[in-house]
Design a protein around this motif. Structure first.
Motif, PDB file in Angstrom:
ATOM      1  N   SER A  99      -9.263  18.759  84.587  1.00  0.00           N
ATOM      2  CA  SER A  99     -10.113  17.922  83.741  1.00  0.00           C
ATOM      3  C   SER A  99      -9.300  16.993  82.845  1.00  0.00           C
ATOM      4  O   SER A  99      -9.862  16.106  82.206  1.00  0.00           O
ATOM      5  CB  SER A  99     -11.029  18.796  82.881  1.00  0.00           C
ATOM      6  OG  SER A  99     -10.291  19.500  81.903  1.00  0.00           O
ATOM      7  N   GLU A 130      -9.336  12.627  76.574  1.00  0.00           N
ATOM      8  CA  GLU A 130     -10.358  13.640  76.866  1.00  0.00           C
ATOM      9  C   GLU A 130     -11.240  13.874  75.646  1.00  0.00           C
ATOM     10  O   GLU A 130     -12.466  13.996  75.754  1.00  0.00           O
ATOM     11  CB  GLU A 130      -9.708  14.972  77.282  1.00  0.00           C
ATOM     12  CG  GLU A 130      -8.895  14.906  78.568  1.00  0.00           C
ATOM     13  CD  GLU A 130      -7.458  14.479  78.347  1.00  0.00           C
ATOM     14  OE1 GLU A 130      -6.697  14.461  79.327  1.00  0.00           O
ATOM     15  OE2 GLU A 130      -7.096  14.162  77.185  1.00  0.00           O
ATOM     16  N   VAL A 133     -13.680  10.919  74.964  1.00  0.00           N
ATOM     17  CA  VAL A 133     -14.867  10.941  75.819  1.00  0.00           C
ATOM     18  C   VAL A 133     -15.865  11.988  75.311  1.00  0.00           C
ATOM     19  O   VAL A 133     -17.074  11.742  75.258  1.00  0.00           O
ATOM     20  CB  VAL A 133     -14.475  11.223  77.282  1.00  0.00           C
ATOM     21  CG1 VAL A 133     -15.729  11.311  78.158  1.00  0.00           C
ATOM     22  CG2 VAL A 133     -13.555  10.133  77.815  1.00  0.00           C
ATOM     23  N   ARG A 178     -17.067  19.075  78.775  1.00  0.00           N
ATOM     24  CA  ARG A 178     -16.334  17.980  79.410  1.00  0.00           C
ATOM     25  C   ARG A 178     -17.070  17.469  80.654  1.00  0.00           C
ATOM     26  O   ARG A 178     -17.115  16.266  80.907  1.00  0.00           O
ATOM     27  CB  ARG A 178     -14.929  18.434  79.792  1.00  0.00           C
ATOM     28  CG  ARG A 178     -13.955  18.450  78.626  1.00  0.00           C
ATOM     29  CD  ARG A 178     -12.526  18.573  79.120  1.00  0.00           C
ATOM     30  NE  ARG A 178     -11.557  18.508  78.030  1.00  0.00           N
ATOM     31  CZ  ARG A 178     -10.239  18.494  78.204  1.00  0.00           C
ATOM     32  NH1 ARG A 178      -9.746  18.548  79.436  1.00  0.00           N
ATOM     33  NH2 ARG A 178      -9.425  18.434  77.184  1.00  0.00           N
ATOM     34  N   TYR A 182     -17.987  13.642  80.791  1.00  0.00           N
ATOM     35  CA  TYR A 182     -17.418  12.795  81.837  1.00  0.00           C
ATOM     36  C   TYR A 182     -18.505  12.221  82.743  1.00  0.00           C
ATOM     37  O   TYR A 182     -18.432  11.060  83.157  1.00  0.00           O
ATOM     38  CB  TYR A 182     -16.422  13.594  82.687  1.00  0.00           C
ATOM     39  CG  TYR A 182     -15.153  14.026  81.976  1.00  0.00           C
ATOM     40  CD1 TYR A 182     -14.899  13.662  80.652  1.00  0.00           C
ATOM     41  CD2 TYR A 182     -14.211  14.815  82.613  1.00  0.00           C
ATOM     42  CE1 TYR A 182     -13.747  14.068  79.997  1.00  0.00           C
ATOM     43  CE2 TYR A 182     -13.041  15.225  81.978  1.00  0.00           C
ATOM     44  CZ  TYR A 182     -12.822  14.857  80.664  1.00  0.00           C
ATOM     45  OH  TYR A 182     -11.681  15.257  80.022  1.00  0.00           O
ATOM     46  N   SER A 186     -19.110   8.332  83.233  1.00  0.00           N
ATOM     47  CA  SER A 186     -18.877   7.805  84.585  1.00  0.00           C
ATOM     48  C   SER A 186     -20.022   6.909  85.032  1.00  0.00           C
ATOM     49  O   SER A 186     -19.815   5.932  85.757  1.00  0.00           O
ATOM     50  CB  SER A 186     -18.704   8.962  85.584  1.00  0.00           C
ATOM     51  OG  SER A 186     -19.932   9.641  85.801  1.00  0.00           O
ATOM     52  N   LEU A 194     -13.792   9.533  86.697  1.00  0.00           N
ATOM     53  CA  LEU A 194     -14.596  10.362  85.807  1.00  0.00           C
ATOM     54  C   LEU A 194     -15.562  11.243  86.590  1.00  0.00           C
ATOM     55  O   LEU A 194     -15.788  12.400  86.242  1.00  0.00           O
ATOM     56  CB  LEU A 194     -15.366   9.480  84.833  1.00  0.00           C
ATOM     57  CG  LEU A 194     -14.559   8.901  83.662  1.00  0.00           C
ATOM     58  CD1 LEU A 194     -15.355   7.812  82.962  1.00  0.00           C
ATOM     59  CD2 LEU A 194     -14.186   9.996  82.677  1.00  0.00           C
ATOM     60  N   LYS A 197     -13.565  14.097  87.870  1.00  0.00           N
ATOM     61  CA  LYS A 197     -13.219  15.017  86.780  1.00  0.00           C
ATOM     62  C   LYS A 197     -14.439  15.838  86.364  1.00  0.00           C
ATOM     63  O   LYS A 197     -14.340  17.036  86.086  1.00  0.00           O
ATOM     64  CB  LYS A 197     -12.694  14.237  85.575  1.00  0.00           C
ATOM     65  CG  LYS A 197     -11.393  13.481  85.823  1.00  0.00           C
ATOM     66  CD  LYS A 197     -10.242  14.424  86.079  1.00  0.00           C
ATOM     67  CE  LYS A 197      -8.934  13.664  86.201  1.00  0.00           C
ATOM     68  NZ  LYS A 197      -7.814  14.545  86.594  1.00  0.00           N
TER      69      LYS A 197
END
Length: 539
Positions: A99, A130, A133, A178, A182, A186, A194, A197
């Motif tokens: 990730s 990270e 986001v 996450r 993500y 994305s 993304l 991930k």
């Protein structure tokens, strides 16, 4: 994927259908055998979501040498979620978290300045990408709704829980958040990195959650329950791999959430965070039960019975449970009507019960805390043509959460009315009805249909405020300057009510279904489903 049988051991061995009766099934009773019981529900929790994605995510985990790992950490500030002093040795420096972003991947992201009030941000103080986001996700779905509203939402405890995600047994929440963050970004940036991930995080979250729940004496904690919610959110935020579900998956997530609530016990509501998380989970469960015509949980009666009738959030759950129970009775009644085993008086008795319940839940919301204004569109300034209201009136609620709770309440009522309407329509097909009874049933059918359509119009009248086209004071947003900040969370909150209005399940008018589809197209656009999934998101 094969379906995992929930029957008792004896029935599974004989490969016959089990009625899953408790404590003993009827087949075993009739055969005069000891019913040896059922699987541990924990072995079924999230099974349909887990197997394939965990296999894929585990295969994608990449081991690299310590030197390559160290070179990465010297050029980038480490994520605060992995820089915690309580970090477990399980996060070995030899294992690169799938990730995490590489430098090249981080450079492809379009992120805003993290501290806009500062002229420049020193490199050593800049958050890891990270974290940026995740911060964006928190601001969009948690911080903004909680700061801008007077009523509590569902995720107010997520930020504090996320601070401690590296304590042993809590990794699942880190990866689940996450995954959702993500996935959301994305869609906004159409970024395949993304998306990939998010997929990895989703798989690792499911794997870690399964591990956390695997202990025989493990009582799921707040982190497990919040992880289950964020796993669901990841899927709602449209990871391509999980968007299309087969019928065997329907209600699977609700079953998993229900088992977590069972394991947590009835004491979970006696602290603020426990109550908030219970409300979140039980709300999701009841929404799936209503949407998919599932039976209410047996335990719900006890759980909900502990709640104070005068607390608005508690009353919302109580009313939804009563409606869900009425729907279940109506479904059974419809089956007996179709088979000719039910008398008309039973239908009329249930109709009167629902009318009484409906009057109760509607009159209870005449209190000041549920107040909203209704304005004629003709009395308001001209809306931008692209966001012109679809109803003659617009409702203005104190905040988005109250508008959502009203719409949840209206949608639940609509489903309850529809179930009784189905019973009445089935009864009308009976050739044995006399003219007086047929006329009475016809009047009830008209009344129930009219109520469903009235409730649908009320939901549609909340769309302008929920999308941010107009605020709670009646001020129109200037769409030429920028998009309303609440669009993302507003679209998310409207998704279920609008899907019900435009779908075949409710007896809404053709015009209401068209308007529902128009709103749904905006939801697809504002949530990124349209750009990210294309025609798949139409369903």
């Amino acid at each position: 994927m094969s379906r995992l049988s929930r029957g008792c051991l004896r029935c599974r061995q004989r490969r016959v259908k089990c009625d899953q009766g408790r404590p003993s099934c009827q087949r075993c009773i009739k055969r005069n055998e000891v019913c040896e019981g059922y699987r541990d529900d924990a072995s079924i929790v999230f099974r349909y979501e887990t197997e394939k994605v965990i296999e894929h995510a585990n295969a994608a985990a990449v081991l690299v040498s310590p030197s390559s790992t160290s070179s990465k950490t010297t050029t980038r500030r480490r994520s605060r979620s992995t820089d915690n002093k309580s970090n477990s040795s399980r996060l070995s420096s030899a294992l690169v978290d799938p990730s995490d972003f590489t430098e090249q991947e981080a450079a492809s992201l379009k992120l805003l300045e993290p501290f806009p009030w500062a002229k420049t941000v020193p490199t050593h103080l800049r958050p890891a990408p990270e974290d940026e986001v995740v911060d964006r996700f928190m601001d969009k779905y948690v911080i903004y709704p909680c700061n801008e509203t007077s009523s509590s939402g569902f995720l107010e405890h997520l930020p504090s829980l996320f601070k401690d995600v590296n304590v042993e047994g809590r990794f699942a929440l880190r990866w689940a958040v996450r995954a959702a963050a993500y996935a959301d970004l994305s869609k906004a940036q159409n970024n395949d990195v993304l998306t990939s991930k998010a997929f990895h995080c989703y798989g690792m979250a499911l794997s870690a959650l399964g591990e956390s729940l695997s202990g025989p004496d493990k009582v799921p904690d707040d982190y497990d329950l919040m992880t289950a919610e964020e796993v669901r959110r990841s899927r709602v935020l449209s990871l391509k791999t999980f968007f299309v579900e087969d019928s065997t998956m329907r209600g699977a997530h609700a079953q998993g959430m229900a088992q977590i609530l069972r394991l947590r016990g009835s004491d979970q509501i006696y602290n603020p965070r426990g109550w908030s998380l219970f409300r979140l989970a039980h709300h999701r469960i009841q929404k799936q039960q209503l949407a998919f015509n599932l039976k209410p949980l047996d335990e719900s009666e006890h759980w909900i019975g502990q709640l104070n009738d005068d607390a608005p959030s508690a009353r919302l759950e109580k009313d939804a449970l009563r409606i869900s129970q009425t729907c279940e009775r109506a479904r059974k009644l419809q089956e007996t009507i179709a088979s000719g085993d039910s008398a008309i008086y039973e239908i009329l008795e249930m109709v009167h019960e629902l009318i009484k319940l409906d009057q109760e839940v509607a009159s209870w919301r005449q209190k000041p805390e549920w107040f909203f204004k209704t304005l004629d569109v003709s009395d308001l300034p001209e809306f931008d043509p692209s966001v012109r209201p679809l109803t003659k009136t617009v409702q203005l609620h104190p905040d988005l959460w109250l508008a959502y709770e009203w719409n949840y309440h209206r949608t639940a009522r609509s489903i309850g009315h529809q179930q009784l309407l189905n019973c009445l329509n089935t009864a009308m097909e009976s050739p044995d009805l006399d003219s007086s009874t047929r006329e009475s049933l016809g009047i009830l059918i008209e009344q129930f249909t009219e109520m469903i359509r009235l409730l649908a119009d009320e939901v549609l009248s909340t769309v302008p405020q929920t999308f941010g086209d107009i605020d709670h004071l009646g001020r129109l947003h200037d769409h030429k300057t920028n998009a309303p900040r609440c669009r993302g969370i507003g679209a998310y909150l409207l998704l279920w009510p609008i899907k019900m209005i435009k779908g075949a399940q409710l007896s809404t008018t053709p015009e209401q279904k068209r308007n529902g589809q128009i709103v749904f197209e905006r939801i697809r656009e504002y949530t990124g489903m349209k750009s990210h999934l294309g025609s798949l998101s139409i369903i």
